[in-house]
Every structure is written in structure tokens, then in C-alpha cells.
Write a protein that holds these residues in place. Sequence first.
Motif, PDB file in Angstrom:
ATOM      1  N   HIS B 206       7.158  25.235 -22.950  1.00  0.00           N
ATOM      2  CA  HIS B 206       6.877  23.941 -23.335  1.00  0.00           C
ATOM      3  C   HIS B 206       8.302  23.689 -24.576  1.00  0.00           C
ATOM      4  CE1 HIS B 206       5.216  25.521 -27.095  1.00  0.00           C
ATOM      5  NE2 HIS B 206       4.599  26.454 -26.386  1.00  0.00           N
ATOM      6  N   SER B 217       8.899  13.820 -23.299  1.00  0.00           N
ATOM      7  CA  SER B 217       7.638  12.864 -23.514  1.00  0.00           C
ATOM      8  C   SER B 217       8.359  11.721 -22.588  1.00  0.00           C
ATOM      9  CB  SER B 217       7.873  12.110 -25.047  1.00  0.00           C
ATOM     10  OG  SER B 217       7.732  13.054 -25.912  1.00  0.00           O
ATOM     11  N   MET B 220       7.177  12.796 -19.283  1.00  0.00           N
ATOM     12  CA  MET B 220       5.608  12.639 -19.162  1.00  0.00           C
ATOM     13  C   MET B 220       5.065  11.101 -18.706  1.00  0.00           C
ATOM     14  SD  MET B 220       4.106  14.873 -22.256  1.00  0.00           S
ATOM     15  CE  MET B 220       5.380  16.429 -22.580  1.00  0.00           C
TER      16      MET B 220
ATOM     17  N   PRO C 187       6.281  12.784 -35.991  1.00  0.00           N
ATOM     18  CA  PRO C 187       7.015  12.858 -34.576  1.00  0.00           C
ATOM     19  C   PRO C 187       6.332  13.704 -33.928  1.00  0.00           C
ATOM     20  CG  PRO C 187       8.730  12.553 -36.368  1.00  0.00           C
ATOM     21  CD  PRO C 187       7.499  12.634 -36.819  1.00  0.00           C
ATOM     22  N   ILE C 190       2.879  12.252 -32.670  1.00  0.00           N
ATOM     23  CA  ILE C 190       3.403  11.482 -31.436  1.00  0.00           C
ATOM     24  C   ILE C 190       3.605  12.240 -30.288  1.00  0.00           C
ATOM     25  CG2 ILE C 190       4.792   9.565 -30.704  1.00  0.00           C
ATOM     26  CD1 ILE C 190       5.088   8.676 -33.763  1.00  0.00           C
ATOM     27  N   TYR C 191       4.580  13.189 -30.258  1.00  0.00           N
ATOM     28  CA  TYR C 191       4.759  14.097 -29.028  1.00  0.00           C
ATOM     29  C   TYR C 191       3.593  14.485 -28.543  1.00  0.00           C
ATOM     30  CZ  TYR C 191       5.870  18.468 -26.791  1.00  0.00           C
ATOM     31  OH  TYR C 191       5.627  19.277 -25.557  1.00  0.00           O
ATOM     32  N   TRP C 192       2.525  15.060 -29.437  1.00  0.00           N
ATOM     33  CA  TRP C 192       1.317  15.530 -28.999  1.00  0.00           C
ATOM     34  C   TRP C 192       0.495  14.547 -28.369  1.00  0.00           C
ATOM     35  CZ3 TRP C 192      -3.370  13.731 -30.596  1.00  0.00           C
ATOM     36  CH2 TRP C 192      -4.480  14.478 -30.129  1.00  0.00           C
ATOM     37  N   ILE C 194       1.417  11.948 -26.698  1.00  0.00           N
ATOM     38  CA  ILE C 194       1.731  11.193 -25.491  1.00  0.00           C
ATOM     39  C   ILE C 194       1.406  12.613 -24.393  1.00  0.00           C
ATOM     40  CG2 ILE C 194       3.991  11.362 -24.088  1.00  0.00           C
ATOM     41  CD1 ILE C 194       5.422   9.855 -26.443  1.00  0.00           C
ATOM     42  N   VAL C 195       1.656  13.715 -24.946  1.00  0.00           N
ATOM     43  CA  VAL C 195       1.137  15.100 -24.066  1.00  0.00           C
ATOM     44  C   VAL C 195      -0.416  15.045 -23.711  1.00  0.00           C
ATOM     45  CG1 VAL C 195       0.702  17.476 -24.205  1.00  0.00           C
ATOM     46  CG2 VAL C 195       2.919  16.704 -24.867  1.00  0.00           C
ATOM     47  N   THR C 196      -1.147  14.161 -24.523  1.00  0.00           N
ATOM     48  CA  THR C 196      -2.411  14.061 -24.293  1.00  0.00           C
ATOM     49  C   THR C 196      -2.878  12.787 -23.492  1.00  0.00           C
ATOM     50  OG1 THR C 196      -3.186  15.189 -26.358  1.00  0.00           O
ATOM     51  CG2 THR C 196      -4.697  13.987 -25.491  1.00  0.00           C
ATOM     52  N   LEU C 197      -2.293  11.709 -23.860  1.00  0.00           N
ATOM     53  CA  LEU C 197      -2.488  10.711 -23.256  1.00  0.00           C
ATOM     54  C   LEU C 197      -2.064  10.445 -21.598  1.00  0.00           C
ATOM     55  CD1 LEU C 197      -3.585   7.718 -24.413  1.00  0.00           C
ATOM     56  CD2 LEU C 197      -1.425   6.831 -24.340  1.00  0.00           C
ATOM     57  N   GLY C 201      -1.040  17.757 -21.355  1.00  0.00           N
ATOM     58  CA  GLY C 201      -2.019  18.805 -22.135  1.00  0.00           C
ATOM     59  C   GLY C 201      -1.577  20.377 -22.120  1.00  0.00           C
ATOM     60  N   ASP C 204      -0.049  23.644 -26.521  1.00  0.00           N
ATOM     61  CA  ASP C 204       0.956  24.425 -27.746  1.00  0.00           C
ATOM     62  C   ASP C 204       0.440  23.595 -28.936  1.00  0.00           C
ATOM     63  OD1 ASP C 204       2.097  21.627 -26.876  1.00  0.00           O
ATOM     64  OD2 ASP C 204       3.860  22.196 -27.450  1.00  0.00           O
ATOM     65  N   HIS C 206      -2.878  21.600 -30.673  1.00  0.00           N
ATOM     66  CA  HIS C 206      -4.291  21.189 -30.183  1.00  0.00           C
ATOM     67  C   HIS C 206      -5.145  20.931 -31.424  1.00  0.00           C
ATOM     68  CE1 HIS C 206      -5.952  25.178 -30.472  1.00  0.00           C
ATOM     69  NE2 HIS C 206      -4.951  25.516 -29.478  1.00  0.00           N
TER      70      HIS C 206
ATOM     71  N   VAL D 200      -6.747  16.856 -18.640  1.00  0.00           N
ATOM     72  CA  VAL D 200      -5.757  17.297 -19.832  1.00  0.00           C
ATOM     73  C   VAL D 200      -5.395  18.766 -19.758  1.00  0.00           C
ATOM     74  CG1 VAL D 200      -5.256  17.312 -22.201  1.00  0.00           C
ATOM     75  CG2 VAL D 200      -6.313  15.207 -21.255  1.00  0.00           C
ATOM     76  N   TYR D 202      -5.885  21.564 -21.977  1.00  0.00           N
ATOM     77  CA  TYR D 202      -5.109  22.323 -23.059  1.00  0.00           C
ATOM     78  C   TYR D 202      -5.139  23.550 -22.972  1.00  0.00           C
ATOM     79  CZ  TYR D 202      -5.067  18.091 -26.147  1.00  0.00           C
ATOM     80  OH  TYR D 202      -4.793  16.839 -26.539  1.00  0.00           O
TER      81      TYR D 202
END
Lengths: 278, 278, 278, 278
Positions: B206, B217, B220, C187, C190-192, C194-197, C201, C204, C206, D200, D202
Motif C-alpha cells: 500500500h 485514491s 480507487m 489528508p 481523507i485517504y483512509w 476513500i479507501v473505506t468508502l 479497505g 494499513d 483502521h 471492505v 480491513y
Amino acid sequence: MKEIKSKFDIFRQKVHIIIYGTNTTAGKLFDIVLLGLILLSVLMVMLETVDTVDQKYHNILLACEWVITIFFTIEYILRIISIKTPSKYIFSFYGIIDFIAILPMYLSFFFGGAQILSVVRALRLLRIFRILNLVHFTGQASELRLAIKTSRTKIIVFIYFVLVVCVLLGSLMYVIEGDESGFTSIPVSIYWCIVTLTTVGYGDIHPITPSGQIIASFIMILGYGIIAVPTGIVTAEFAQNRRKKGLFSFEKENPCPNCGVDDHKEKAGYCYNCGNKL
Amino acid sequence: MKEIKSKFDIFRQKVHIIIYGTNTTAGKLFDIVLLGLILLSVLMVMLETVDTVDQKYHNILLACEWVITIFFTIEYILRIISIKTPSKYIFSFYGIIDFIAILPMYLSFFFGGAQILSVVRALRLLRIFRILNLVHFTGQASELRLAIKTSRTKIIVFIYFVLVVCVLLGSLMYVIEGDESGFTSIPVSIYWCIVTLTTVGYGDIHPITPSGQIIASFIMILGYGIIAVPTGIVTAEFAQNRRKKGLFSFEKENPCPNCGVDDHKEKAGYCYNCGNKL
Amino acid sequence: MKEIKSKFDIFRQKVHIIIYGTNTTAGKLFDIVLLGLILLSVLMVMLETVDTVDQKYHNILLACEWVITIFFTIEYILRIISIKTPSKYIFSFYGIIDFIAILPMYLSFFFGGAQILSVVRALRLLRIFRILNLVHFTGQASELRLAIKTSRTKIIVFIYFVLVVCVLLGSLMYVIEGDESGFTSIPVSIYWCIVTLTTVGYGDIHPITPSGQIIASFIMILGYGIIAVPTGIVTAEFAQNRRKKGLFSFEKENPCPNCGVDDHKEKAGYCYNCGNKL
Amino acid sequence: MKEIKSKFDIFRQKVHIIIYGTNTTAGKLFDIVLLGLILLSVLMVMLETVDTVDQKYHNILLACEWVITIFFTIEYILRIISIKTPSKYIFSFYGIIDFIAILPMYLSFFFGGAQILSVVRALRLLRIFRILNLVHFTGQASELRLAIKTSRTKIIVFIYFVLVVCVLLGSLMYVIEGDESGFTSIPVSIYWCIVTLTTVGYGDIHPITPSGQIIASFIMILGYGIIAVPTGIVTAEFAQNRRKKGLFSFEKENPCPNCGVDDHKEKAGYCYNCGNKL
């Protein structure tokens, strides 16, 4: 004697209206309180498993649970008493759930820890659909149900295919990757394959050899592609049910007495085909 | 001599009815037993790879597998014998699978561990569709097949695009992230890109640099957006096939009294085939 | 002099037919060889970044790449020479790609490592659509393009919304979770998000606090729900384009000369409305 | 006195045209500058939380934020002044956002760190839809809104079901897996279940026992299947809205010469409203 029976009958009737009915204020209040208690009860069973919470409030939680369980038991008995044919309720979907919901606490006398099973009370939360009992909600739920029901067979066929594919690809990965990457046995590899194909991707097991990564990439793209299939099935069902409904409500209502054409707009005053007054 | 041949013919016919047929009780029973054995066989190959199980029951598992393999071999020979044109069966889809399913065990004499390949027997599980052989199921499966078939070209074009995008974005990430984040080479970066674009997201590799995370991003969101494409393709196919079918099945209600054609529009006043008044 | 020019013209014409044409055997062969070389070239750039391969075959890979680059250069020059208006090719989509594809190798004289950029040659793989040049494929691709084009605005609006949501929810998670869980800055949060939305997932980063996990659950369900939106958009576009096409090809072809009704079945011999012969 | 009021009125009018209008050059410029400042402001709040950036540029970032906040405050006051009924603006969606956007910086006097809340300014970015104010974009957004609105109830029913399923399956996993795999309590297990069901994944918590992995596989396939439901719902809504709209926009081609109604069916020969021949 007869008077007592009659009194009991009146009591039964009153209870029936409160417990089963949703039209009176008392009936609505009962339903809302019941739903609140179910929610509270489920939350408490959950919290009991959180160590930090349980250490502090163990006794309070346990006491509350017993109070709620006794309330549910009384409610269960009243439901049986107040209905004409108790067997109808006892063996209904909600009746069985109601029984299972109170059982675990009494079982916890004999088997320690059985109260965790009280979490099945969550199923009682489905009762909300009866409580709301609104035409609107029921309609929405039934549309969902219809779409799922009609597409059931296709989805079973689809899942069967997916599982056979997972067995084959999982075994392939077991042969390619071996123990070092975590692919310790075929069942584990199949588990990994399902994790990958459904795009969950935990990362607890993942390929490390180049050939393994190539096959994994293939599986991912496959999974990406075949997710389209159940979506396509359900959507087509929805669209069709919608179209049918739309077709019948929208059109086919006033055929022209002159030429017989019947797909007029609802607001039409004259036949679009022959100009005859409708 | 002729009598013997005739006896053999009767035997062949009986076997044919049992093995290929699904209408008699014996035929049905045979199919169910066969399916059970296939399932059992696949399960045993799987379990053999689980160390804890294999250590305990190695001999039992091996023995069972040999018994099943011999049964499958006999079944394979009987299938060849009892059919009129054996080559038709041997080179059919199911014929090839049946042959491949028994091969690995015999190969395990020469190559140790070859019995793992017996897992290809899982393919025989697809035989369930022949066994069920119900119009309902076949219809469902064929609808699936039709939708996939007609949308095949579009999906290939789509995957080709996705792969080219993955090569480009993967290389970009390799340049940006470098070895420290696990992007050790372009092929690995492409693998990561596929893992990300398909929303699997193992997390073994990652991005850790800000610019890498920004591009990730972007990938994704791209992946989130383009998953809509195969879904859209397949759904549109389903809906269209459904609509076509719906059109024809829906309308079969008033056959023409003159020529018998029955797929008229509901509003039709005259037969479209012979012009007769309906 | 004129003869030489004429000879050159004939040469140009021949080259044009081979390079641009796809109807002659030579033209087809050229295209296939070209595509093979592009693929080979991309593969070699990839392999060069794999340490174990590069250490062994560095010189071979480099030599091959130079050979292919020179071939591409010659091809590029021939393309310019053999076309009537070279500027039309040079500034076309494929012309620019072809130029960019040969540039990096020459740049590697001045900047070491620039040859990695040769991976942009992957873009040349899109040429396959010109090579295939089949009505079928082009039709499929254009249907894809049309659906994406018409739904573009809606998808931009959608992504804009999603990004604003990610900024807000990401910031919320930063406030709730803090540095320990890896949410070191907005930032990154926000990256997290986007990874989740997008349901990727990685894992790295959580959430570890209960409130963070509750919000994360909410984001996931949100993401699960809103994935439906782009799918719905694209599918509706596909279905509509399909319907339009279906509508026009299927019906509206032979209006009844008597009553004018024109949505007859293709095989209809008589008007369903008035019974007139079509 | 009156003149001054009149001058102030003229000033108010001018300000109104610049701030609220989008037709004049000044109005457009103001909107673009405003949007740029909002974006800049959000970026700076983000960057302030990045340690490496904050250590270097802390004072610059803070100064800029104050400048922008003061600008936003002036803009807010001007908006209130220049509108006829200020309460209409103050309690509108955008009015509340505008107020919340400037609040955090002033709060940071009293509560250190409150300026992080300035990130809510991101909501002001939604203002872009007013700035663009194009029929095209608004139409697209409203189509999105309509589809989401009409499918809202169904999606709520769906999410309610999913949550009940997550409570039950999460509890089951808690009982099966136990503390060692990270399933430390039922709430955590439910969190894991949502992470899995939404695909997702994780990987921070994942099953390690065989039975846990089997149930996890079941949950994944379930999640894979039910993702089809919201997609199906939204798509069907889109398609239906499209179809309805298509019907009406498509037909506006031959208005009735008598009554002017223009949404006739294409095949209509007579006006459905007045019976006049078209």
C-alpha cells in the motif's frame, strides 16, 4: 362461574387489543415500549461481552436483563392467552422468535454463559415492520421480497457456479503458492478464494509468488466481472415488476368505445387513434 | 452367439437407462448416489491437504479415494459401453471431465502427490444441472448463459481497457513509490493496481508517500466508478432478454381462430398473419 | 527526376497500404507483428524492473528494447512519409502516442532510467481496436463510449459529492481517532475515508476506538449504498440506448397504409388494428 | 438623510448583484474567487494537521486562515445586509453553512485547536452547484436527487435488515471465534461483520478457526449477493424516471393546432385533449 369467565374474556379481549392491535393509543404505546425494550435488551447483551463495561456494571446489566426477560415472558404468556387459537401464534414466525428470545436466560441457570444467546432477540426487531404496519412500508418491503423471491433460483444457480469455481481456483492456488504464503491447505485456499472473489480482501493470506499473483489478478477481475451477474438479475426483476405495475396502473384503463385502442394517457379525453370522445 | 450378443445388448440398454436416464427410480437413485460420491471425493481430497486431519486419517482417506476412483472408472467404462457412439460421449464436455477426474489417482503411482489434482472432480459437480434437468433450472441457467454470452464482447473490450489502464497506473506508482512501500517492480505494481481497482485491497502492498496516496485514491474512485460498467452491460442484457421474452409469453393469450398464431399484441384487433378479425 | 519522384510515390503508396491498410495480407501481417512487438516491448520494460530478471538478462533486455525502438522509429517515419497530410497523423491521438512511445529510449541517453517511461507504449495496445476494425467490436466499444459519455456529467456531480463527504468524514475521524490508530493528519484521514468508502479497505489504517468504529461502520454502509448510484446511472443509460436502438430497428418500419398504425411486428403481414394487408 | 439611505440602497443593490447574481462579470468573478478561497481554506486546514508542513509554515497558514476567515465574515455580513429578508438567508441551508464556516476560528480564541473544525467549510464547496447554476448540471443533480428520494424508503428497510443480520452473525462469530482472533466482544464482532458484509475487509480482525472461516465465507457471499439489492433499487428508479421523462420529452413534437397540448404519442392521429385531428 360464568361471570368470572366473562370477566376473563373481557380481560383477554382488552389484552388482545393492546398486544396485537396497533390502532388504539394503548396498543401503539405498548408496541413502542416493547420495541424500546427489545433494543435495550440487545444492547445490554452486547455490552456484557465488552470486558471494561462488564467489570463495572455486571450486576446492573444482569438485573436489567432479568427484568426484561420476565417482562418478555409475561408478554409471551399474555399473547398465548389472549389469542383464540394459541397454536397459530406459537408456531408462527414471530411466535417462535418470541419463545427463543426468552429461552437463553432460563437456560443460563443450567449452562453458564447461555445468556449470550439472548442476542437472538435481535430477530424480534423485525417486529418493527408489523408495528409500522404502514401500507407504504409494507409495499416497499413486499417489493423487495418479490424481487428477491423471483430471482432466487437464478441466484442459487449463480452461487453454485461461484463455489465450484472457488474450489478449482483455490486448489490451483494451493498447488502454486504452498505453505509459506499461508495457503496451508485446500480448504484455506478456498476460503482465500472466496475472500478475493467477493472483493473483501482481508490480506491475512495473500499470494507472494509471481505466478500466484497473476492467478490472483485473474480471480479479482473475474470477481469484478461476475458481481455484475446478481446485480443484473435483481435489477431486471425490479425493473420488470415496476414495469408491470406501471403498465397496469398507467394504461389499459379506458379502451376507446369506437376503435378499441386502450393505451391512452390517463388524462386523455379523446381517443388518439380515431378522435372519438372517451 | 447371437443370444449372448442380445443379452449384452439388453444389459447395455439397462445400464444406459440407469446411467443416462433420469426418469426411472434406479436412474434417479444412481444420479443422487453419484453426486454424493463426487462431493465426498472432493471433500476428501481437500481434507487430505489439512495437516492435522491427514496425520490422523491418512490411510482411511486414501483408501476411500481409491474406492471412489475405482467406482468412477467402472462408471466411465459403463458410460462408454452403453452409449451407441462412444466417441460422442468421450469428447463431450462431461466426457472429458469424467476422464480427467479419474486420471490423477492413477498418475499418483508414477508421480507422488498427483492425487491432489483429483480436485478437478469438482467440475463433475456441474453435472447437477443435468441431474436436476428441470425445465425451471435449465431455463434459469440458460437465461444466465444468454445474458453472459451476448455481453461477452463488451466485457472483453472492457477488461482489455482496464488492463491497459492498470499497466499505465501501475508503472506510475512504481516510479512514485519505489521499493520501500513494496512496489518493488512494475509487475508487482500492476498486481497492486488490479488489487486496488477491483476494490479487493489486501493491504500487503500500500502507498505510503502522499503523492502515491493521492494517485491511489484516484485509482480507487476510478475502480468504484467503472465497476458500474460491467454491471450496466449485464443488467441491460438481462432486462432486454426479459423484455423480449416477456413480450412473447405475455401475449400468448388470444390465438387467431383462423391461423392459430398466438403472439398478438394485446390491443390487436386483427391477426397480423392472416388479417382475420380476432 | 520525375521518374524517381514517381518511384517514391509508388513506394509511399505501397507503404501506406501496408501500414495503414488492414485489407491486404501484408497489411494484416504488419499489424499483427506490430502488436506483438508492442506487447513484447511493454513486457521487457516491465521485466527490467524485476531485480532478479534484470541482473541476469540486463544486456539482452536493453538490446531488444533498442531494436524495437529503432523499428518503432522507422515505422513512425514511414507513417509520416506515406500519409498525404503528415500533420493530421502527427497530432492525432495515435500519432502522439506513437511519438511518446519512442521518446523515452532516446531520452535515456541524457537521463539515466528514462527508459522506464517506455511503459507508455502500453497505450499503443489500444491500437488493437483499429487493427480489429471489425464492425462488431467497434459497435460494442462505441456503445460503451456512448453510455459513458451521456452519463459523464452525472458521474462528475456524484464524485464531487463523494469527495466533499470524504473531506468531512475524514476530518471527523481525525478528530476522533488521533495519531495512535494511524490517522496522523486530515489528508491521511481523507485517504483512509476513500479507501473505506470505495470498499477497498487495505487495513494499513483502521479505527481502534469504539466511536471510530461506529463511524467507520456508517461510512462503509454509506459506501455500500452509494455504489448503487454510478451503477444505476450507467445501467439506465445502457438500457435507454438499447431501448432506443431496439425501438427503431424492431418497430416503426411499415406503417399501415390504411390506418397508419406503425408498431407492427417485423413479421406481420396484416395490420393488427384494421386488418388491412401491409 | 434620505440621500444617504438611497446611496446605501444603491450599494446594497450592487452588492446583491455581485454576491447573489451570476449573470454579470463581477458576479461571476466573485463566485469564482469565493470558490477558490473556500478550496484554499479547506486545503490549509488540512495541511495544518500534517506535522511536517505545520512545523515549517505554521504562522503563514494561521495568518492566511485568519485573512480568509475575515473575508468570509465580511461576505457573511454583506449577504445579510444586501438581502431583503435576512432571516430567509440566515436560516437557509447555505446560510447556516456559511455561519458555521466562520465560527471555529473565532472559537479558537477560547478553545485551542477549535480551528480544525474549520474543515466544515468543505460544505461550502457544495455552493458550486449554485455557481454553475446551469440547467444542465441542475438537471443532472435533480435526477440524482429524485432517484435517491424515491428509493429512500426501500433503502432504509434494506439497511435495517442488514443491521439485524449483522447483529446476529456478529454474535455468532463472537461465540465461535473468541478473543484470540480479535473478536473480543459482540460490538467488535458486529463491526467486523459490517466490514466483511460491505466487502471492505480491513483484515485487522479476521477469523482463524475453520468454522469461523466457513461462516465468514457465507457472510461474504451473502454480502456479494445483497449488494445487488440497493443497486437494483436505484437502477430501477433511474430507469423508470428516465422512461417517464423520455416519454414526455420525446413526444413534444407535434403540438395540437387546436388546443396546443404537445405530449401526444407519436402514433396519435387525434389530440387526446380536444379530439382535433392532428
